[in-house]
Design an enzyme around this catalytic site. Sequence first.
Site, PDB file in Angstrom:
ATOM      1  N   THR A  48      -6.379 -47.335 -16.259  1.00  0.00           N
ATOM      2  CA  THR A  48      -7.241 -47.674 -15.135  1.00  0.00           C
ATOM      3  C   THR A  48      -7.194 -46.618 -14.058  1.00  0.00           C
ATOM      4  O   THR A  48      -7.766 -46.769 -13.017  1.00  0.00           O
ATOM      5  CB  THR A  48      -6.844 -49.028 -14.521  1.00  0.00           C
ATOM      6  OG1 THR A  48      -5.488 -48.972 -14.092  1.00  0.00           O
ATOM      7  CG2 THR A  48      -6.989 -50.145 -15.547  1.00  0.00           C
ATOM      8  N   LYS A  54       3.324 -38.370 -15.354  1.00  0.00           N
ATOM      9  CA  LYS A  54       3.993 -39.645 -15.574  1.00  0.00           C
ATOM     10  C   LYS A  54       3.328 -40.333 -16.736  1.00  0.00           C
ATOM     11  O   LYS A  54       2.249 -39.975 -17.152  1.00  0.00           O
ATOM     12  CB  LYS A  54       3.946 -40.525 -14.327  1.00  0.00           C
ATOM     13  CG  LYS A  54       2.558 -41.022 -14.000  1.00  0.00           C
ATOM     14  CD  LYS A  54       2.501 -42.294 -13.218  1.00  0.00           C
ATOM     15  CE  LYS A  54       3.220 -43.465 -13.712  1.00  0.00           C
ATOM     16  NZ  LYS A  54       3.147 -43.985 -15.054  1.00  0.00           N
TER      17      LYS A  54
END
Length: 174
Positions: free
Chosen positions: A174, A163
């Site tokens: 993150t 993705k």
Amino acid sequence: GVELGIAMAGVKKANRKDLLVVRLAPGAAVAGAFTRNRFCAAPVILAKKHLKYPARALVVNTGNANAGTGKDGLARALSVCSALARQLKCEPTQVLPFSTGVIMEPLPVERIAAGLPAAIADLGEDNWFAAAVAIMTTDTVPKAYSVKAKLSGGAATVTGIAKGSGMIRPDMAT
């Protein structure tokens, strides 16, 4: 040895496939590549810790990144691992959590836990494309690839999904 199940948990939006459960066969090998960013989301911190144990499952939600949520975010990620572990009859440390989506919002554990039975009921070895769709956030198309290779001991199929369309910097976000 890999089964994928998708469900609509309503993490951020109703009627969207936003929950993925991946069940791994006993003895499956798992490795991880993680962000080098000092600002790590709760699922990243927990997945790093859980890699020390034999993995039995992955759980992925979209719509909420569980990032910037501190100790509460860690507790919520662990609650999701525990909920899936109870249903798959394994230890919470054998579940690797992944979340993607909006940051700085509490992870809706109750909705995710409520969606787990449907994802488990959907488990199948041929759900790769649906899984690629389920992990999309800002992506415009699902990303999946599969290749068969001949080996000295037989044949192997390697399939992957990914993705991301923007949050790849700094160092995998993150």
